[in-house]
Design a protein around this motif. Structure first.
Motif, PDB file in Angstrom:
ATOM      1  N   ARG A 218       1.568  10.189   0.816  1.00 32.89           N
ATOM      2  CA  ARG A 218       0.730   9.973   2.026  1.00 32.89           C
ATOM      3  C   ARG A 218      -0.097   8.792   1.852  1.00 32.89           C
ATOM      4  O   ARG A 218      -0.330   8.169   0.801  1.00 32.89           O
ATOM      5  N   TRP A 219      -0.248   8.024   2.880  1.00 34.04           N
ATOM      6  CA  TRP A 219      -0.731   6.661   3.067  1.00 34.04           C
ATOM      7  C   TRP A 219      -2.395   6.988   2.441  1.00 34.04           C
ATOM      8  O   TRP A 219      -3.117   7.874   2.919  1.00 34.04           O
TER       9      TRP A 219
ATOM     10  N   THR B  38       3.344   2.895  10.224  1.00 35.08           N
ATOM     11  CA  THR B  38       2.811   2.004   9.351  1.00 35.08           C
ATOM     12  C   THR B  38       1.367   2.011   9.508  1.00 35.08           C
ATOM     13  O   THR B  38       0.796   2.599  10.374  1.00 35.08           O
ATOM     14  N   TYR B  39       0.508   1.606   8.168  1.00 35.32           N
ATOM     15  CA  TYR B  39      -0.822   2.072   7.937  1.00 35.32           C
ATOM     16  C   TYR B  39      -1.199   3.423   8.344  1.00 35.32           C
ATOM     17  O   TYR B  39      -2.257   3.691   8.933  1.00 35.32           O
ATOM     18  N   GLY B  40      -0.343   4.163   7.762  1.00 39.73           N
ATOM     19  CA  GLY B  40      -0.576   5.555   7.995  1.00 39.73           C
ATOM     20  C   GLY B  40       0.059   6.251   9.351  1.00 39.73           C
ATOM     21  O   GLY B  40      -0.228   5.714  10.415  1.00 39.73           O
TER      22      GLY B  40
ATOM     23  N   VAL C  55       0.852  -1.313   0.128  1.00 36.40           N
ATOM     24  CA  VAL C  55      -0.042   0.008   0.010  1.00 36.40           C
ATOM     25  C   VAL C  55       0.913   1.309   0.134  1.00 36.40           C
ATOM     26  O   VAL C  55       0.683   2.034  -0.815  1.00 36.40           O
ATOM     27  N   ASP C  56       1.687   1.374   1.128  1.00 38.55           N
ATOM     28  CA  ASP C  56       2.675   2.583   0.975  1.00 38.55           C
ATOM     29  C   ASP C  56       3.328   2.887  -0.052  1.00 38.55           C
ATOM     30  O   ASP C  56       4.018   1.776  -0.663  1.00 38.55           O
ATOM     31  N   GLU C  57       3.537   4.218  -0.358  1.00 42.16           N
ATOM     32  CA  GLU C  57       4.460   4.516  -1.581  1.00 42.16           C
ATOM     33  C   GLU C  57       5.519   5.568  -1.115  1.00 42.16           C
ATOM     34  O   GLU C  57       5.199   6.435  -0.311  1.00 42.16           O
TER      35      GLU C  57
ATOM     36  N   LYS D 219       6.470   0.345  -4.266  1.00 44.29           N
ATOM     37  CA  LYS D 219       5.804   0.515  -2.719  1.00 44.29           C
ATOM     38  C   LYS D 219       6.931   0.326  -1.779  1.00 44.29           C
ATOM     39  O   LYS D 219       8.145  -0.443  -2.202  1.00 44.29           O
TER      40      LYS D 219
ATOM     41  N   ASP E  31      -0.750  11.574   8.765  1.00 42.45           N
ATOM     42  CA  ASP E  31      -1.415  11.032   7.487  1.00 42.45           C
ATOM     43  C   ASP E  31      -2.792  11.141   7.838  1.00 42.45           C
ATOM     44  O   ASP E  31      -3.830  11.145   7.294  1.00 42.45           O
TER      45      ASP E  31
END
Length: 372
Positions: free
Chosen positions: A130-131, A351-353, A124-126, A153, A357
């Motif tokens: 932003r997430w 992680t996961y934002g 997901v993350d780039e 990613k 974010d």
């Protein structure tokens, strides 16, 4: 995490707790630090047999919860995992199972993921973005009977051990999730250093990766956002479990440790600090439970999930750092277990934002509501 559990839930939690105590205690976790994957595949398969990967799967695929709220059941597992900083790709694997089930993907991969025979994780993350589901640089485009994925990613958990990745990409008319085998031509996976000792993270590049058109899951933007929020609340529950255990053994230490003839816990200044930390912990539990309820019901989950991230990931690392200070010089040694928890909580907060974010996400909701 919840004050009241049904008898079935209590049995499920007790089974999970005993499994972790027997197979993933702190000594076992320390023994995995220098391994390639950070977890044992046979151990993961046994965990899957306990139901760790089935709760969010469709009933016709062998899924189903212990209660009428499978996500609440998973939250209890995450909480117990956090208390022992357990290994294994629990959060991304469960989001992957939910996505494969909701998106009508290949049943073979879904069943393999449920059984723990295959590892499916999220990409997901780039970099420098932003997430979330907007502003994606990774793209997927259709070419005949195939689709082509291009992009990169970062922070892809367990990509080195995975058989397939669920890649969040821009499909032109909105976000999409594409199933990409890790051995597909054009996929490059590189390990990256991390403070975490048993979770492995990777950078993944996709250069004209061609997969069948059926690899694009049938999910709209709202469904994708809900799937990502499932991952967020599961990881938050793990963080809360870690905080719960750290505060627990720190309070025990403060009562056992004497200074100038008195236990550390008897000093007024430390009492105030413990009171603050207890407040942070209990408020974190409440916000995560509310967020999970919202995700399960589908109502206003974005606001509650991002609020939970803003609170838990802001106060969580500070709570553990305070507990490190409570232990004095012993708290910064390799031999003490507290650094394992600090590493887990810190990585979870990134992680996961990140907090930033999710606060931007909240701000966007406020602006959208004001303009409505």
């Amino acid at each position: 995490m919840r004050l009241r559990l049904s008898q079935d839930q209590e049995l499920f939690v007790d089974t999970t707790r005993r499994f972790l105590a027997d197979n993933a205690d702190i000594a076992t976790v320390r023994g995995l630090i220098d391994t390639v994957d950070g977890f044992d595949r046979e151990w993961w398969r046994r965990a899957a047999e306990l139901g760790w990967t089935t709760l969010l799967a469709p009933v016709d695929a062998g899924g189903g919860g212990v209660s009428d709220d499978p996500l609440a059941d998973l939250l209890e597992i995450s909480f117990q995992r956090g208390r022992v900083v357990a290994p294994g790709p629990f959060t991304p694997a469960n989001v992957a199972v939910a996505a494969l089930g909701d998106g009508g993907s290949n049943g073979v991969l879904l069943h393999a993921a449920i059984e723990g025979a295959s590892i499916v994780t999220l990409a997901v993350d780039e970099p420098r973005r932003r997430w979330g589901v907007t502003d994606l640089a990774t793209t997927v485009r259709r070419t005949g009977e195939q689709v082509v994925v291009d992009g990169a990613k970062i922070l892809v958990e367990s990509a080195g051990a995975a058989d397939a990745l669920l890649v969040l990409a821009d499909a032109g008319d909105g976000p999409a999730i594409v199933v990409v085998p890790t051995d597909a031509p054009g996929v490059t996976i590189e390990a990256r250093r991390s403070p975490e000792l048993v979770r492995r993270f990777y950078d993944v590049r996709f250069e004209a990766v061609s997969v069948p058109a059926e690899a694009v899951l049938v999910l709209d933007r709202a469904a994708i956002e809900r799937l990502l929020d499932i991952g967020v609340v599961l990881q938050l529950a793990e963080t809360v479990g870690a905080l719960d255990r750290v505060l627990e053994f720190t309070i025990e230490w403060a009562f056992d440790r004497y200074s100038f003839g008195r236990s550390l816990a008897s000093y007024q200044e430390l009492k105030h600090r413990f009171a603050d930390m207890r407040l942070w912990l209990e408020a974190s539990k409440a916000t995560v439970i509310d967020a999970a309820v919202a995700v399960s019901s589908g109502a206003n989950h974005i606001e509650l999930v991002s609020s939970a991230v803003s609170y838990v990931n802001d106060h969580g690392p500070e709570l553990v750092q305070d507990c490190v200070q409570m232990h004095g010089g012993m708290g910064v040694t390799w031999e003490h277990d507290i650094h394992l928890y600090l590493r887990r909580v810190t990585v979870n907060s990134l992680t996961y934002g990140t907090v930033a974010d999710h606060r931007e996400r909240l701000a966007a909701l406020i602006i959208e509501g004001a303009n409505a």
